[in-house]
Write a protein that holds these residues in place. Structure first.
Motif, mmCIF file in Angstrom:
data_model
loop_
_atom_site.group_PDB
_atom_site.id
_atom_site.type_symbol
_atom_site.label_atom_id
_atom_site.label_comp_id
_atom_site.label_asym_id
_atom_site.label_seq_id
_atom_site.Cartn_x
_atom_site.Cartn_y
_atom_site.Cartn_z
ATOM 1 N N THR A 252 0.837 -1.193 0.000
ATOM 2 C CA THR A 252 0.000 0.000 0.000
ATOM 3 C C THR A 252 0.868 1.237 0.000
ATOM 4 O O THR A 252 2.020 1.221 0.390
ATOM 5 C CB THR A 252 -0.921 0.042 1.235
ATOM 6 O OG1 THR A 252 -0.115 0.068 2.399
ATOM 7 C CG2 THR A 252 -1.851 -1.145 1.265
ATOM 8 N N ASN B 284 -11.015 5.392 -2.100
ATOM 9 C CA ASN B 284 -12.033 4.447 -1.640
ATOM 10 C C ASN B 284 -11.477 3.034 -1.463
ATOM 11 O O ASN B 284 -10.534 2.631 -2.133
ATOM 12 C CB ASN B 284 -13.216 4.428 -2.601
ATOM 13 C CG ASN B 284 -13.990 5.723 -2.598
ATOM 14 O OD1 ASN B 284 -13.850 6.539 -1.684
ATOM 15 N ND2 ASN B 284 -14.807 5.933 -3.619
ATOM 16 N N GLU B 285 -12.099 2.290 -0.584
ATOM 17 C CA GLU B 285 -11.698 0.904 -0.318
ATOM 18 C C GLU B 285 -11.784 0.069 -1.596
ATOM 19 O O GLU B 285 -12.674 0.258 -2.422
ATOM 20 C CB GLU B 285 -12.609 0.294 0.751
ATOM 21 C CG GLU B 285 -12.485 0.925 2.135
ATOM 22 C CD GLU B 285 -11.234 0.469 2.879
ATOM 23 O OE1 GLU B 285 -10.733 -0.627 2.550
ATOM 24 O OE2 GLU B 285 -10.777 1.207 3.755
ATOM 25 N N GLU C 47 -8.495 -6.137 -1.266
ATOM 26 C CA GLU C 47 -7.080 -6.254 -0.928
ATOM 27 C C GLU C 47 -6.390 -7.385 -1.690
ATOM 28 O O GLU C 47 -5.211 -7.266 -2.060
ATOM 29 C CB GLU C 47 -6.914 -6.473 0.583
ATOM 30 C CG GLU C 47 -7.092 -5.219 1.407
ATOM 31 C CD GLU C 47 -6.024 -4.168 1.102
ATOM 32 O OE1 GLU C 47 -4.885 -4.542 0.788
ATOM 33 O OE2 GLU C 47 -6.346 -2.966 1.174
#
Length: 421
Positions: A12, A231-232, A235
């Protein structure tokens, strides 16, 4: 274009720790939108400071023209803004040298925080590298520091080191983007989609659709691209993209090498084909085994003829519109040859590229069929730089650096005339 980069930390961006919500960001940006263009630049007050950045760069002038005229002084302490800008650039220079150890010295002489939009820094741009100068909007600094981890600064700083003009410059800079966070790969997908799909992640088109299907708030000063980044997102899919980016590292390095080796022909072919990803695709067919292909020899030969017909057209470097010759080729393969599988079409395209552009020993063959077209292309780039100088918007530093670039392009043009092909 949005130019973004952070550093990989467990898949990330390091910018995530500073991330704010869309509502808070909207409140900040709405007070820092670009103002109307300034006609009489000489009448503006200028807050500025010279700072030695080290890192082989030396002294850089940081400035905010119109700091009082645009009432920035009502909410901000000017010296603090300039100090923050200088510290930011010092950190960016360190990161750039870490990511690209062989990079040439960065010819940065000016850093201008520009409150207004004009022909040099247009309203929809984030920032613009001109000649030894970075121009950036106040709103961009907000997004960059709070969301993108100073990615725009890194992108624009790399542009300062590039020797010519054209799509490969953006490709190389976006290559910095995708080394950071897989969401940057999704934001800048046109430069990478087909290589990622054909060589590393066949499901990439589906991931793209899912990424852009998420709702965003409309009618905000926070762009949709920034919201999609914030925004999410799944993953596991981001981790898969991160792995693909790591596998692409040799290709990204080859893009830089090819661009440094022959920037004019690299730019020419990218513009002739209307394909900003062209140099990355050349790197892929040079360095990697070709994707699997299961078609008849007849279909293969017909496909190569179709692609060659498209790739040989020169409209893009002569006319005012751009046609993506790769997309035109792939559509023709689908409808004329009934090659329905998109991966098969890509495999045919990459095989054509290898046969056309990669010679013995893996050497790239940049031969241009019409040398006069290459010269005309170079003259057009020269004219574009000259027109920017004639706008009358450049600072003295920019004018001086622009004339250096003009002389450099003139020499490259002379070399083309003396050594055709």
């Amino acid at each position: 274009m949005i130019a973004v980069l952070g550093l990989l930390v467990s898949g990330t961006s390091r910018a995530a720790s500073n991330q704010v919500g869309v509502g808070e960001l909207q409140g900040l940006i709405s007070d820092h939108l670009p103002k109307r263009a300034i006609e009489d630049l000489k009448s503006l007050d200028v807050l500025d400071r010279d700072v030695d950045l080290g890192q082989g760069v030396g002294t850089v002038n940081f400035s905010i023209p119109g700091f009082k005229a645009h009432r920035c002084d009502k909410c901000h302490q000017g010296p603090e803004l300039l100090d923050a800008a200088a510290q930011r650039m010092k950190a960016v220079l360190v990161r750039l040298q870490t990511l690209l150890p062989g990079i040439s010295a960065v010819p940065l002489k000016q850093y201008i925080i520009q409150p207004w939009a004009d022909q040099l820094l247009k309203p929809r741009q984030f920032a613009h590298t001109t000649f030894d100068t970075i121009r950036i909007f106040p709103r961009t600094i907000l997004v960059d520091s709070k969301i993108f981890g100073d990615a725009t600064h890194l992108h624009e700083t790399l542009h300062l080191t590039q020797a010519f003009l054209g799509p490969p410059n953006e490709l190389e800079a976006y290559g910095l983007n995708i080394r950071s966070d897989p969401k940057f790969l999704l934001l800048n997908y046109p430069y990478f989609e087909d290589v990622v799909t054909a060589y590393f992640l066949p499901e990439f088109p589906d991931i793209l659709k899912e990424f852009y299907a998420r709702p965003v708030k409309e009618n905000l000063d926070v762009s949709r691209e920034v919201q999609w980044f914030m925004n999410e997102f799944d993953e596991e899919k981001l981790k898969a993209l991160s792995r693909a980016v790591q596998q692409m590292e040799p290709l990204l390095q080859e893009v830089t090498r090819l661009l440094q080796q022959d920037p004019i022909r690299a730019s020419y072919w990218s513009e002739q084909t209307g394909n900003g990803a062209f140099l990355l695709e050349i790197a892929a067919v040079k360095l990697l085994p070709l994707p699997a292909l299961d078609v008849s020899e007849e279909t293969r030969m017909k496909a190569f003829a179709i692609i060659d017909h498209q790739m040989s057209k020169t409209d893009n470097v002569r006319l005012g519109y751009v046609i993506d010759r790769k997309k035109e080729s792939l559509l023709t393969l689908k409808h004329q040859l009934q090659v329905d599988d998109p991966l098969t079409r890509l495999s045919l395209y990459f095989r054509y590229l290898k046969g056309r552009f990669i010679g013995p020993g893996g050497k790239v063959r940049w031969v241009v069929d019409d040398p006069e077209d290459l010269k005309a292309f170079t003259r057009k780039k020269l004219e574009g730089v000259s027109k920017m100088v004639q706008l009358g918007k450049l600072s003295d530093v920019e004018k001086k650096a622009a004339h250096v670039l003009i002389e450099s392009i003139k020499q490259k043009l002379k070399d083309l005339i003396d050594t055709p092909g």
